[in-house]
Design a protein around this motif. Sequence first.
Motif, PDB file in Angstrom:
ATOM      1  N   THR A   8      -9.073  -0.343  -0.352  1.00  0.00           N
ATOM      2  CA  THR A   8      -9.653  -0.213   0.987  1.00  0.00           C
ATOM      3  C   THR A   8      -8.629   0.373   1.954  1.00  0.00           C
ATOM      4  OG1 THR A   8     -10.955  -2.160   0.471  1.00  0.00           O
ATOM      5  CG2 THR A   8     -10.976  -1.435   2.742  1.00  0.00           C
ATOM      6  N   LEU A   9      -7.387  -0.048   1.766  1.00  0.00           N
ATOM      7  CA  LEU A   9      -6.316   0.477   2.617  1.00  0.00           C
ATOM      8  C   LEU A   9      -6.119   1.971   2.373  1.00  0.00           C
ATOM      9  CD1 LEU A   9      -4.553  -0.969   4.650  1.00  0.00           C
ATOM     10  CD2 LEU A   9      -2.808  -1.240   2.905  1.00  0.00           C
ATOM     11  N   THR A  34       1.518   2.257  -0.985  1.00  0.00           N
ATOM     12  CA  THR A  34       1.588   1.541  -2.263  1.00  0.00           C
ATOM     13  C   THR A  34       2.961   0.899  -2.440  1.00  0.00           C
ATOM     14  OG1 THR A  34       0.122   3.239  -3.108  1.00  0.00           O
ATOM     15  CG2 THR A  34       1.101   1.792  -4.725  1.00  0.00           C
ATOM     16  N   LEU A  35       3.996   1.630  -2.069  1.00  0.00           N
ATOM     17  CA  LEU A  35       5.359   1.133  -2.215  1.00  0.00           C
ATOM     18  C   LEU A  35       5.582  -0.079  -1.302  1.00  0.00           C
ATOM     19  CD1 LEU A  35       8.114   1.636  -3.576  1.00  0.00           C
ATOM     20  CD2 LEU A  35       8.765   2.929  -1.530  1.00  0.00           C
ATOM     21  N   ALA A  36       5.090   0.031  -0.075  1.00  0.00           N
ATOM     22  CA  ALA A  36       5.267  -1.076   0.870  1.00  0.00           C
ATOM     23  C   ALA A  36       4.584  -2.335   0.343  1.00  0.00           C
ATOM     24  CB  ALA A  36       4.686  -0.695   2.227  1.00  0.00           C
ATOM     25  N   PHE A  37       3.392  -2.156  -0.207  1.00  0.00           N
ATOM     26  CA  PHE A  37       2.650  -3.288  -0.755  1.00  0.00           C
ATOM     27  C   PHE A  37       3.463  -3.918  -1.895  1.00  0.00           C
ATOM     28  CE2 PHE A  37      -0.888  -4.895  -3.563  1.00  0.00           C
ATOM     29  CZ  PHE A  37      -1.295  -5.920  -2.717  1.00  0.00           C
ATOM     30  N   PHE A  46      -4.857   0.418  13.157  1.00  0.00           N
ATOM     31  CA  PHE A  46      -3.382   0.425  13.098  1.00  0.00           C
ATOM     32  C   PHE A  46      -2.889   1.733  12.477  1.00  0.00           C
ATOM     33  CE2 PHE A  46      -5.129  -2.346   9.775  1.00  0.00           C
ATOM     34  CZ  PHE A  46      -4.779  -1.667   8.616  1.00  0.00           C
ATOM     35  N   ALA A  47      -3.511   2.833  12.941  1.00  0.00           N
ATOM     36  CA  ALA A  47      -3.145   4.142  12.409  1.00  0.00           C
ATOM     37  C   ALA A  47      -1.651   4.373  12.561  1.00  0.00           C
ATOM     38  CB  ALA A  47      -3.929   5.225  13.133  1.00  0.00           C
ATOM     39  N   GLY A  48      -1.023   4.878  11.500  1.00  0.00           N
ATOM     40  CA  GLY A  48       0.401   5.159  11.542  1.00  0.00           C
ATOM     41  C   GLY A  48       1.244   3.942  11.200  1.00  0.00           C
ATOM     42  N   LYS A  49       0.609   2.753  11.253  1.00  0.00           N
ATOM     43  CA  LYS A  49       1.381   1.534  10.950  1.00  0.00           C
ATOM     44  C   LYS A  49       0.894   0.917   9.640  1.00  0.00           C
ATOM     45  CE  LYS A  49       1.791   0.622  15.889  1.00  0.00           C
ATOM     46  NZ  LYS A  49       0.648   1.516  16.308  1.00  0.00           N
ATOM     47  N   ILE A  66       1.918   1.205   6.743  1.00  0.00           N
ATOM     48  CA  ILE A  66       3.005   0.764   5.879  1.00  0.00           C
ATOM     49  C   ILE A  66       3.369  -0.688   6.169  1.00  0.00           C
ATOM     50  CG2 ILE A  66       5.447   1.131   5.354  1.00  0.00           C
ATOM     51  CD1 ILE A  66       4.920   4.114   5.823  1.00  0.00           C
ATOM     52  N   PHE A  67       3.402  -1.016   7.469  1.00  0.00           N
ATOM     53  CA  PHE A  67       3.797  -2.381   7.830  1.00  0.00           C
ATOM     54  C   PHE A  67       2.698  -3.377   7.453  1.00  0.00           C
ATOM     55  CE2 PHE A  67       5.957   0.563  10.683  1.00  0.00           C
ATOM     56  CZ  PHE A  67       7.267   0.276  10.336  1.00  0.00           C
ATOM     57  N   VAL A  68       1.447  -2.952   7.672  1.00  0.00           N
ATOM     58  CA  VAL A  68       0.330  -3.820   7.309  1.00  0.00           C
ATOM     59  C   VAL A  68       0.336  -4.066   5.801  1.00  0.00           C
ATOM     60  CG1 VAL A  68      -2.181  -4.009   7.254  1.00  0.00           C
ATOM     61  CG2 VAL A  68      -1.031  -3.096   9.278  1.00  0.00           C
ATOM     62  N   ALA A  69       0.545  -2.970   5.036  1.00  0.00           N
ATOM     63  CA  ALA A  69       0.577  -3.097   3.574  1.00  0.00           C
ATOM     64  C   ALA A  69       1.720  -4.005   3.149  1.00  0.00           C
ATOM     65  CB  ALA A  69       0.729  -1.726   2.937  1.00  0.00           C
ATOM     66  N   GLY A  70       2.874  -3.844   3.791  1.00  0.00           N
ATOM     67  CA  GLY A  70       4.036  -4.662   3.463  1.00  0.00           C
ATOM     68  C   GLY A  70       3.779  -6.123   3.780  1.00  0.00           C
ATOM     69  N   PHE A  71       3.207  -6.384   4.972  1.00  0.00           N
ATOM     70  CA  PHE A  71       2.959  -7.759   5.387  1.00  0.00           C
ATOM     71  C   PHE A  71       1.992  -8.448   4.426  1.00  0.00           C
ATOM     72  CE2 PHE A  71       0.234 -10.776   7.654  1.00  0.00           C
ATOM     73  CZ  PHE A  71       1.181 -11.740   7.966  1.00  0.00           C
ATOM     74  N   PHE A  72       0.864  -7.755   4.165  1.00  0.00           N
ATOM     75  CA  PHE A  72      -0.109  -8.391   3.276  1.00  0.00           C
ATOM     76  C   PHE A  72       0.375  -8.406   1.825  1.00  0.00           C
ATOM     77  CE2 PHE A  72      -3.186  -7.799   6.809  1.00  0.00           C
ATOM     78  CZ  PHE A  72      -3.494  -9.141   6.950  1.00  0.00           C
TER      79      PHE A  72
END
Lengths: 382, 463
Positions: B237-238, B268-271, B313-316, B318-324
Amino acid sequence: MSRRALLGGIPVAALFALAACSSNSTTSSGQASAPTTAATSATATPTGSAAASTAASGTVAKLAQAFQATLGSDLQAQLLQDYTLANAKLWSNLPQGLLGGGMAGGPMGGSTGARIGLSLGDLNAAQLQAFNALLKAATGSTSGLGYDEIQQHLNADDYLADNGGGNEYGRANYYIAFLGTPADSGTWEFQFGGHHLAVANTYVNGTLAGATPSFRGIEPNSSFQLNGTTNQPMAAKEAALAALLAGLSAEQLASAKLSKTYSDLLLGPGKDWAFPATQEGLKLSTLSVDQKKLALAAMAGYVNDISDAEAAAILKRYESEIDDTYLAYSGTAALTARNDYIRVDGPSVWIEFSMQRGIVLSGNHPHSVWRDRKTDYGGTKS
Amino acid sequence: MPAFRPVAARRNLEPKTRLRVLLAALAVMMSAIVFGAAPAYAHVLPTSSVQLDVREDVIDATAKIPMDDLEAALGLDLGDQSAATVAGNAAAISAYLLQHFAPTSDDGQAWTVQLNGLGATEAGDTSTTGLYQELDATFTLTPPAGSDARSFNLGYSAVVDQVVTHVVLVSVDSGWSAGVVAPYAAGTIRLDTVSGQVTPLHMSLGQGNNVSGFLSMFVLGVQHIQEGTDHQLFLLTLLVPAPLIAGARRWARPAPVKKAVRRIAAITLAFTIGHSATLALGALGMPVPTGVIEASIAVSILIAAIHAIRPVFAGKEIFVAGFFGLVHGLAFSETLRGLDLTGPRLALSLLGFNLGIEAMQLTVVALVLPPLLVLASTGHYRRLRILAASAAGIAAVGWLAARLGLPNTVADLADNLGVMSLPVIALLWLGAATTLVRSCRRKRRSPAFVPDPAGSPAAVSST
C-alpha cells in the motif's frame, strides 16, 4: 495462512497432474485393446488374440462380454483395465471423493488410490440392464444377500446423498472395472464397488478362483424407505452374526471375548495378505452341532454374496475346516454398539464385522470384510 | 472462533495448518514416488497425533488423542468430553498417559517425562471423520545426561496398545539445528496385524549443524512474509503511490521511472532497517505488548491507504516506512521468541530469519512493482490506486476492530486476502503487458514520434 496453503497447493496440484498423466496412459493402453475385444464379443468368433477367447453361454464371462458390447469405445476404454495386483487393490470403504486425489480427509484420511473403471452413472438403460444381468450372475440370488443386497446398498447411498451426504454419495459414484479380459481362459477380475462396497471376483480359466476381498458396510444401518421400497441392506448378515454369539453359553462367550478394543476392521482396504499369524478366541471344534450350524450360517451371510453354485462350493470348504476355525468378539455380543466387533478366522475364512459411529447420519454403522487366507485376489500376491 | 487473534494465538495456529498442508503434500508425493499409481491405505477413523518440538536440550511433545478412543483405552466414561470433565479426571488420565509414554535412549536409559497440561478441543471435519472431541496433552521430554538426544525410542503406546485399530501419527515440528523448521511426518505407530504387536517407533532426528539451522531460519523468514498478509499489505500500500508525484493535495502525474525506482528502493530499505532493529531487540528479550503491536500494524496499513488516496506525508514516506518498520519488527520477533533460542543460535537465527524476510519482501516488490510502474503511466492508474487503497483501508479497519476486541467478518476476509495474491499479480502483469503493446503500436502509427530507446512508458504518455 491461506496464502501458504495456496502456495503449498501448487506442488500438490503438479503431482496430481503427474498422477493424472500416468492414469491416462493406463487408460490409453486399455483403449488400444478395446476394439479387439469389442469385435470379439459382438461377433462371438475368436480373433487372432489368444486372450480374447469366447466364453460359454450363461457364464459370468459371457455376460461380461455382452455388457461390454453395449458400450461405446470411450466407455469400454474406461471399463477395461490391466490385471495387476495394484489395480485389484483399488477398493475401499470410503466414497470415491475421499480417495486418491480427494485429500479432503481428516488426519491422513483416505489416501487409498481412487477406484478405476466406469461409473454406474454413465450407463444408459440398455447398458444398465446388461450390467445388472452380469451383476446378478456374479453375486447370486439369495434374498437379502448378493444382488438383492447390492440393490438395497445402492439405494442406501442414494439416501445418503439426499440426506446430507451430497454429490459424493449416490449410485453414480460406484465403479465397474474388468481387470484383464473376460473370457473362459486366462485370469480376469470383475471389480465393482463404491462407498462401503467392494465386489472382487477373480476368474481363472472360467472358474471363480477367489471372491474376496469382499467389503460390505452400510449407512444408514437401520431400515429406511426410498422410492416406495423398504431397505435394510445388511440386516441378514448382522442377524446371522448376532445369532451365532447369542447361541453361545456364557462360558463360550468368555473364551471368545477379546480384551482389546476394535474401532474398525483389522484387515480393511490396503491390509492385504497381512493375516495374523496366531488365531484368537473360541475354537469352533468345541461347538455343538447346532452351534456349528449357526457359525456356518454366519459365514453364509458373506459367502452367498456370490453365485449360488460357487457359494455352495466355498461353504463346503469352510465347513470342512470348521474345527480349526476360531470365533472372537469384542464389546457387546449384540453387535449394535460402537466398537462392537466379531471375527471368524479359519484356515481359509476370514470374516470381520465392526460397528462404528455414524458419519453422515447419526446412529451407528457397520464395516465388514470377507477375506480368504488362501484365495484373496484369486491367490495373486504380487 | 472469534475473529480476534492476537499474535501469540495466531502463531499457534500456523503449525497446524502448515502440518496439514505438509502431510497432504507428503502423502501425495509418497504415493507418486513409491507406488506410481497409489497406495492402498484408508482410514477415516480419527487418529492420534504426537508432535515433537525439538529444542536445544529438551523436546516438547504435544499429543492429541480422540476422546472416544481414550475412553476405550482408559475404560473410563468421560461424559461430555469437555475440558472441565478432563480436569475432573486429570489424575486417571495423567497416570495412564505417563504409563504409556516412556522414551528411552538407544542404550536403554529412560528419559524424564513431565506432563505439563491437559485440555480438550474439537477436531475433525464433517465429510470424513465427523466432528469429535480430542484430548490435548503437552509433555516435556528430557534425555538422561550424556545420552544422544537426537536418536531414541519414542516409547509411545497410549490408546494404540488397547484400541488395536488405532493409529498414531508422529511428526517433528521443529528441529532447529537439523535444518528443520517446517514440520515433517516422522512415522506412525500402529499394530502389525501379522505379529499382533505394536511396532515401536525409533526417532532419528539427524545431527544438526549451524548451517542447516541458519538455512531453516531463512526459510522461516520467507514463510513468515508469505503468510503475513498484513505485513505485505502495508508495504504494498505504501508503494502504490510511489511512482507518482504529489501535487498540492492530490497525486498528480507519474514520476520519471528512475525517480520512482529510487523512491521505492528507499522506502523498502527504510522499512527493513526499522524492522531489523526491533526484531533484534524483541528477540533479545525486550518486552513486546503484542496486543498493542498488532493493533498498530492495522493502523499502519490504514495510514498507508489514506496516503495512497491523498498524499498526507508526501516526501516523508521514508520516515513513515522506517517508523512502522519498527512496529512490524516487534511482531516478527514473536516468532523467534517462540523458538526459545539463546546465544550463537539466536544470533544466527536473527540473521537468517531477517534475510529470509528481506528476500521474500524483495520478491514481492519485484513481482508487483514493474507492472505498477508501467500502469502508473496510464489513465487507469488512478482508479487502480484508489481501488487498491480502499481495499487495503477496509481490511485495515476490519483488522483494527478485531484486534481491539470486536470480531468481524471484514477481518476474517482480510485474513484470507493471500488467496488473491497470485491472481492479482497475474492481472497486474497482464495489464502492464497490454499497456506496453498499445503504446508500441501508437509509436509505430505516429511517425513524428521519436522512439525512446529505453521504452520508458512514463515518457510515452506524459502528454
